[in-house]
Write a protein that holds these residues in place. Sequence first.
Motif, PDB file in Angstrom:
ATOM      1  N   SER A  12       0.836  -1.203   0.000  1.00 24.71           N
ATOM      2  CA  SER A  12       0.000   0.000   0.000  1.00 24.71           C
ATOM      3  C   SER A  12       0.874   1.259   0.000  1.00 24.71           C
ATOM      4  O   SER A  12       1.856   1.330   0.743  1.00 24.71           O
ATOM      5  CB  SER A  12      -0.872  -0.018   1.252  1.00 24.71           C
ATOM      6  OG  SER A  12      -1.576   1.179   1.366  1.00 24.71           O
ATOM      7  N   GLY A  13       0.531   2.197  -0.841  1.00 28.44           N
ATOM      8  CA  GLY A  13       1.267   3.458  -0.869  1.00 28.44           C
ATOM      9  C   GLY A  13       2.430   3.451  -1.848  1.00 28.44           C
ATOM     10  O   GLY A  13       3.116   4.465  -1.992  1.00 28.44           O
ATOM     11  N   GLU A  61      -7.717  15.997  -3.877  1.00 32.40           N
ATOM     12  CA  GLU A  61      -7.015  15.046  -3.014  1.00 32.40           C
ATOM     13  C   GLU A  61      -6.337  13.984  -3.884  1.00 32.40           C
ATOM     14  O   GLU A  61      -6.760  13.724  -5.018  1.00 32.40           O
ATOM     15  CB  GLU A  61      -8.029  14.321  -2.117  1.00 32.40           C
ATOM     16  CG  GLU A  61      -8.755  15.214  -1.139  1.00 32.40           C
ATOM     17  CD  GLU A  61      -8.017  15.315   0.178  1.00 32.40           C
ATOM     18  OE1 GLU A  61      -6.826  14.962   0.229  1.00 32.40           O
ATOM     19  OE2 GLU A  61      -8.634  15.762   1.159  1.00 32.40           O
ATOM     20  N   TRP A  62      -5.336  13.302  -3.334  1.00 28.88           N
ATOM     21  CA  TRP A  62      -4.816  12.098  -3.980  1.00 28.88           C
ATOM     22  C   TRP A  62      -5.929  11.047  -3.958  1.00 28.88           C
ATOM     23  O   TRP A  62      -6.703  11.009  -3.002  1.00 28.88           O
ATOM     24  CB  TRP A  62      -3.615  11.545  -3.209  1.00 28.88           C
ATOM     25  CG  TRP A  62      -2.433  12.459  -3.138  1.00 28.88           C
ATOM     26  CD1 TRP A  62      -2.044  13.178  -2.056  1.00 28.88           C
ATOM     27  CD2 TRP A  62      -1.478  12.740  -4.161  1.00 28.88           C
ATOM     28  NE1 TRP A  62      -0.907  13.902  -2.339  1.00 28.88           N
ATOM     29  CE2 TRP A  62      -0.539  13.642  -3.639  1.00 28.88           C
ATOM     30  CE3 TRP A  62      -1.324  12.323  -5.478  1.00 28.88           C
ATOM     31  CZ2 TRP A  62       0.537  14.126  -4.369  1.00 28.88           C
ATOM     32  CZ3 TRP A  62      -0.252  12.806  -6.211  1.00 28.88           C
ATOM     33  CH2 TRP A  62       0.665  13.698  -5.665  1.00 28.88           C
ATOM     34  N   SER A  64      -7.919   7.697  -3.180  1.00 26.27           N
ATOM     35  CA  SER A  64      -7.821   6.766  -2.042  1.00 26.27           C
ATOM     36  C   SER A  64      -7.103   5.502  -2.457  1.00 26.27           C
ATOM     37  O   SER A  64      -7.083   5.138  -3.641  1.00 26.27           O
ATOM     38  CB  SER A  64      -9.214   6.392  -1.550  1.00 26.27           C
ATOM     39  OG  SER A  64      -9.780   7.484  -0.898  1.00 26.27           O
ATOM     40  N   SER A  65      -6.560   4.816  -1.476  1.00 24.27           N
ATOM     41  CA  SER A  65      -5.831   3.574  -1.785  1.00 24.27           C
ATOM     42  C   SER A  65      -6.800   2.476  -2.220  1.00 24.27           C
ATOM     43  O   SER A  65      -7.971   2.484  -1.867  1.00 24.27           O
ATOM     44  CB  SER A  65      -5.017   3.126  -0.582  1.00 24.27           C
ATOM     45  OG  SER A  65      -5.828   3.022   0.551  1.00 24.27           O
ATOM     46  N   GLN A 142      11.889   3.963   8.677  1.00 26.68           N
ATOM     47  CA  GLN A 142      10.866   3.508   7.722  1.00 26.68           C
ATOM     48  C   GLN A 142      11.498   2.693   6.593  1.00 26.68           C
ATOM     49  O   GLN A 142      10.847   1.865   5.974  1.00 26.68           O
ATOM     50  CB  GLN A 142      10.123   4.689   7.082  1.00 26.68           C
ATOM     51  CG  GLN A 142       9.458   5.627   8.039  1.00 26.68           C
ATOM     52  CD  GLN A 142      10.348   6.817   8.353  1.00 26.68           C
ATOM     53  OE1 GLN A 142      11.454   6.662   8.888  1.00 26.68           O
ATOM     54  NE2 GLN A 142       9.887   8.016   8.031  1.00 26.68           N
ATOM     55  N   ARG A 145      11.573  -0.898   7.530  1.00 30.52           N
ATOM     56  CA  ARG A 145      10.231  -1.477   7.407  1.00 30.52           C
ATOM     57  C   ARG A 145       9.954  -1.816   5.940  1.00 30.52           C
ATOM     58  O   ARG A 145       9.417  -2.872   5.626  1.00 30.52           O
ATOM     59  CB  ARG A 145       9.184  -0.476   7.929  1.00 30.52           C
ATOM     60  CG  ARG A 145       7.755  -0.985   7.825  1.00 30.52           C
ATOM     61  CD  ARG A 145       6.732   0.063   8.217  1.00 30.52           C
ATOM     62  NE  ARG A 145       5.407  -0.311   7.755  1.00 30.52           N
ATOM     63  CZ  ARG A 145       4.494  -0.927   8.477  1.00 30.52           C
ATOM     64  NH1 ARG A 145       4.730  -1.224   9.725  1.00 30.52           N
ATOM     65  NH2 ARG A 145       3.319  -1.269   7.966  1.00 30.52           N
ATOM     66  N   GLU A 150       7.625  -4.785   4.004  1.00 32.69           N
ATOM     67  CA  GLU A 150       6.712  -4.489   2.892  1.00 32.69           C
ATOM     68  C   GLU A 150       7.106  -5.192   1.594  1.00 32.69           C
ATOM     69  O   GLU A 150       6.258  -5.604   0.816  1.00 32.69           O
ATOM     70  CB  GLU A 150       6.638  -2.976   2.668  1.00 32.69           C
ATOM     71  CG  GLU A 150       5.974  -2.263   3.838  1.00 32.69           C
ATOM     72  CD  GLU A 150       5.883  -0.776   3.652  1.00 32.69           C
ATOM     73  OE1 GLU A 150       6.456  -0.242   2.693  1.00 32.69           O
ATOM     74  OE2 GLU A 150       5.224  -0.143   4.493  1.00 32.69           O
ATOM     75  N   LYS A 171       7.869   7.247  -7.738  1.00 32.61           N
ATOM     76  CA  LYS A 171       8.169   8.546  -7.103  1.00 32.61           C
ATOM     77  C   LYS A 171       9.638   8.941  -7.320  1.00 32.61           C
ATOM     78  O   LYS A 171      10.306   9.426  -6.415  1.00 32.61           O
ATOM     79  CB  LYS A 171       7.822   8.504  -5.611  1.00 32.61           C
ATOM     80  CG  LYS A 171       6.386   8.050  -5.332  1.00 32.61           C
ATOM     81  CD  LYS A 171       6.099   7.844  -3.857  1.00 32.61           C
ATOM     82  CE  LYS A 171       4.772   7.132  -3.657  1.00 32.61           C
ATOM     83  NZ  LYS A 171       4.507   6.729  -2.284  1.00 32.61           N
ATOM     84  N   GLY A 228       5.951  12.328   6.036  1.00 32.75           N
ATOM     85  CA  GLY A 228       5.957  11.352   4.947  1.00 32.75           C
ATOM     86  C   GLY A 228       4.849  11.560   3.936  1.00 32.75           C
ATOM     87  O   GLY A 228       4.846  10.935   2.877  1.00 32.75           O
ATOM     88  N   GLN A 229       3.861  12.411   4.251  1.00 33.63           N
ATOM     89  CA  GLN A 229       2.755  12.618   3.319  1.00 33.63           C
ATOM     90  C   GLN A 229       3.209  13.471   2.132  1.00 33.63           C
ATOM     91  O   GLN A 229       4.048  14.356   2.280  1.00 33.63           O
ATOM     92  CB  GLN A 229       1.596  13.297   4.040  1.00 33.63           C
ATOM     93  CG  GLN A 229       1.004  12.424   5.128  1.00 33.63           C
ATOM     94  CD  GLN A 229      -0.265  13.010   5.734  1.00 33.63           C
ATOM     95  OE1 GLN A 229      -0.760  14.041   5.306  1.00 33.63           O
ATOM     96  NE2 GLN A 229      -0.796  12.330   6.723  1.00 33.63           N
ATOM     97  N   MET A 230       2.615  13.191   0.989  1.00 31.79           N
ATOM     98  CA  MET A 230       2.972  13.929  -0.224  1.00 31.79           C
ATOM     99  C   MET A 230       2.022  15.106  -0.403  1.00 31.79           C
ATOM    100  O   MET A 230       0.804  14.930  -0.374  1.00 31.79           O
ATOM    101  CB  MET A 230       2.873  13.005  -1.454  1.00 31.79           C
ATOM    102  CG  MET A 230       3.791  11.804  -1.420  1.00 31.79           C
ATOM    103  SD  MET A 230       5.531  12.255  -1.352  1.00 31.79           S
ATOM    104  CE  MET A 230       5.715  13.111  -2.904  1.00 31.79           C
TER     105      MET A 230
END
Lengths: 416, 219
Positions: A12-13, A61-62, A64-65, A142, A145, A150, A171, A228-230
């Motif tokens: 996710s993400g 907004e971006w 949703s996942s 992170q 992780r 992940e 990205k 961490g948010q874009m």
Amino acid sequence: VRTINVHALGPSGSGKTVFMAAMYRQLRIRRENTDFYLSTDNATAVHMNSVYNAVANPQEEWPSSTRVPSEWDFGLTVSTPDGDFEALKMKYLDYPGATLTAPRAAADEKFQKVIEQLKSAHALLVLLDGAGVLACLRGQPQGRRFLDFELSRSLEIVQQNRCPVHFVVTKWDLLESAHTLREVRDLMLGDETFRDLIRARQEIPAGPMRLIPVSSVGSGFAAMQPDGQMQKLGQPARPDKVHLPFCSVLPDVISHLYAELQSTEQGLLSRVQRQVVAPRGTPAAGQGGLDRLKDAARRLMASQLARQLMDRNPTLARLLPDNSDDLAYALFFIYGEVSRRAAAVTEKRRAADASQVAALRAGVHDQLSALQLVQAQFQEILARFEREYPESLLTGGPGDDYQNGERIATTSGGWQ
Amino acid sequence: MSVTSSEAAMNEGSYAWPFAVSRNAWLDWRPCVAPAHMIAQGGEYFLVHAADPGDRPCPSPVFERVISTERYGDLTVLARCLPATADLIGGSSHEQLRDRAGRPIQLIEGLILPGHQPGSAAGWEDQLARAHEIALHAFPEFWRSEDETAPPTPSQPLTRPLVDDVTADRQATDSEPGSAVQVGPQGRSGVSARRVIVSAVTVLVGLVLLYILIRVARR
């Protein structure tokens, strides 16, 4: 028209949904110096465009996942003055991130069926979250992780498949100003699990593995906040290299087919290669007795080879034509493409390839000739990318060959 | 009222289990409230796709979906989608909660009914409100969790009151000043059997009286 199944994996993400929308956006129109475009059904087109419009609009907004698995069907169409010809179909299966990371999701009936479909994959698209890669390069928690948790399940799935694998670093706009693709490659190969996976791949007949940097929005569109948010910055979106994973699929599936055929029965493949010297269309009428005999032998050997491939790798074998004449021609085509790719790339060779593309463009009249043209154009696009980023090839570069389970040649781009 | 899950499953149409689906900054989409028996069997994850609102706008009205599962047979899902805002975790209702990539998060909540029960949303309004309360209660702990293996909060079945009781409750509520009861767009029938009989008898008596008046007038 055969369908190539591409399965997109990523936690996710990692940017799967946005990447798919950006890829479609880029390829839905015939671009300069290419003759193909991507088409799909109306519902998929509307969905892809609405996702990308939401991404590209700084006020929105971006998206949703993803909660549910999705399948996207695309047709790769060649446009000519005489009409459009569909060369190939591609089916993309987008897995929600939870299928890879949530243990309780693994018990779900629907997700189990989706995971079962992995056996039918002709290529895997593994998305490496650029933000996670950046955290690794910076030594942030992170990052661990990302690598230890992940990415773990995606690498297991890669281990269980022999098809081409494209590790797409999403990205890239976050990374490109401070890091190179070689640094990312070294980082990934510094991880024992990833390194062993690549090493194991080099010892078996399998499809190539690539590392491809992409940015679905381009440089300066968004910035990562301390949490961490874009955050969107208000600049226009300019997708970068999002077409490359798509353009890599067909050439790499052909390389995989060749590697598998090579490992069926060495002598048989060599004999087919010797026999299959003329493209389809050589008139049967008027052939001499010896030619007819050779033609019959060619068909017989091609069928025998296809049967052996069906035993070894039925998913891949189903991409080959059923008709013995078409099958022999497909083998000729595969052999020619792999030989061309293995030959040294010189300026003279580039000029020859360019004139070949021009000749193919003039001769498109059916699905097969359209397929030849897109394959040649994909090879050109890949060759340009590989010249710029030789480190992008993790395994299966030009000149790589396998014999009796042993790697007998390497390239500067391959893993050292 | 306390009933076992198997008892509840036998009484199709009378029971429904609250559920909620959401995600937090780190954990991907998953149920945060689910029927206790499904959690015990490790089978609750289907709620994520069973209650997926698709391209519906959020907030959404209650939507209904009948699904078939191998393990639980046919199920009817009543659900709605709400934006997950910070008031769920003690903050402002104007602040949208986001995942670690900055994407907005939604809370999908509702009831799961055994069997094939299309058109039943209107009869479960009060229990949908109760399901909302249960989701609100469970969300703060879910928001803090980073444990991929943690099970959701278990829910017990809610019962549907008899139609007469619902009507009586609604009349009582309507009489309270300042209170508002929202009736679903499907136009839920709050008409009781008693009211239908009284109306029918009134009409019949009226007709008889009219007939007598006409006869008298003709003489």
